[in-house]
Write a protein that holds these residues in place. Sequence first.
Motif: not given
Length: 555
Positions: A114-118, A296-299, A449-460
């Motif tokens: 999620g942090a690397g290439l989501g 999970v959402l990616s799958t 999924l886009i939203l959670t990827f974005l939040v994961t990247s930004a908060d990390s």
Amino acid sequence: MNDINPPFIDINIRTADAGFYQGYSLPITLASKITFALLTVWALLRPGSAEAILSLLNTEILGVFNMFYILAVGLFAWFLLIVAVVPSSGRRRLGKEDEKPEFTTFSWFAMMFGAGLGVGLMVYATAEPIGNWGNNPDIITGGTLAHSADAVTSAYRYTFMHYGIHAWGIYVLTGLCLAYYAYTRDMPLTIRTALTPLFGRHMNGPIGHLVDILGVVATILGVAVTIGFGISQLVEGFYSITGMEWLLQLGQDGRPPAPSSVGLIAALIVVMAMSTLSAVSGVGRGVKHLSNLNLVLSTMLLLVFVVFGSVLFSLSTYGSALVDYILHFPGLSFEAYSTGTALGDWQAGSTTFYWAWWIAFSPFVGLFLARISRGRTVREFVVGAVIAPSLVCFAWMAILGGTAIDLELSGVAQGAIIDASTTNMLFATLQFIVGEQVYGIVAIMCVALILTFLVTSADSGLLVINTIMAGGEEETDVRHRIVWGVLLTLVIGALIIAGGGGLIVLQNAMIIGALPFAFVMVAMCVSLGKALYRDHQRDRFADAETAGLVVDRMS
């Protein structure tokens, strides 16, 4: 071997004893804040000047340093593969000999994915194969025709290169350097630590501060570009669901409609507010749970393409493209072209752009990978964070991108996917493979999924930025996470406005900010090689001493 000195581990990063900046390094924190405050003000007050100057600098950098980027990233990839294969380095544990990993393999993989290439995968899963299908070195040299069946293999050769071992190798090199020193030598988890085998105590002074500042600058710009692309796709998704016209603006020069400045800023505020709240909760809660949800959402999205997409075409493409990629891997690693030529211009605008993006992203992803990988061996770290994610990325690109290409090859799409904007190609593809009612559900899932990827990247990213400024401390002041959340929002918003709602100014700033850190990474590579070699010598000496004691006792 008696003259082997112990490694230098006396890193002492002075932090404030009291006040708002208690626990933070003032030189690193203030220099970083001033840099981005000035960039924000410049972009807001003189947007035309910011756009022109950043564009000029970007062009000059790509012209002069294109070959450097290509060769450096090739070096990183091969260095990591060798380190993992060599027994003496591969079996070393990032921590104590009996230490166990903090996170399960599922959560570990989910967080680094999620942090690397989501976000990059969501945006480019269709756009990258489609783009390379229309333009790549094979097509430029006349070896095959654009948008033909014969061009599919070469399209995926470069797609896999941009999202495979080289990309993850950039992240993992930084992460391995930081984890190795932090967890085997109990040194601070910060960028300067990775250069101590080369520069020793000099890392405690201004040079060390500069290295950490370059890491913060690269991190913020790398995260900013990722968020920029992500919110653009988020706006496209909201428009496809709601039809709200204010979210898009008409394209110029025959280009397709693109997200409007108002739409981008609105999405940015929502994403950054959620990211800051998640960052406040810390890596063990907010980031971990969001990352698991991402996987999970990616799958689920992948299953949609397996069920409704061109799965047979995609799987055959995956197999043939993977073999082609492996066969061409040595050449791809060091294949550099002179700028000013058709091949060089393609490489500078495509491969070098990606390498700069991943390098800018690497302090963030690398430090984050280090934080979640304590207790794993070097070999496990390299295989788990380079090879495994690469194979997943390849499958993702083959299934989503392969479906898009098959729709165009068969004449079903009739150019609709090719002509779509980069951030809308995923939704354009989905509209052809699922019915209208199902599309609404899938589109909502994609937006989530886009939203959670974005939040994961930004908060990390926020957590990592604060770790660097706090001298490697993993538990940082919540107030500073909030401040940097606001500042990151202002930086991204200002650069979007300076670009007239486009992302080109963000991209130019990122490529410029990545160059100094690229040189730092080359030094990190040399430094880690030296550290591993010297530690191997120390182990041999210790084993020899132990054997000598045993012999003495036996005699």
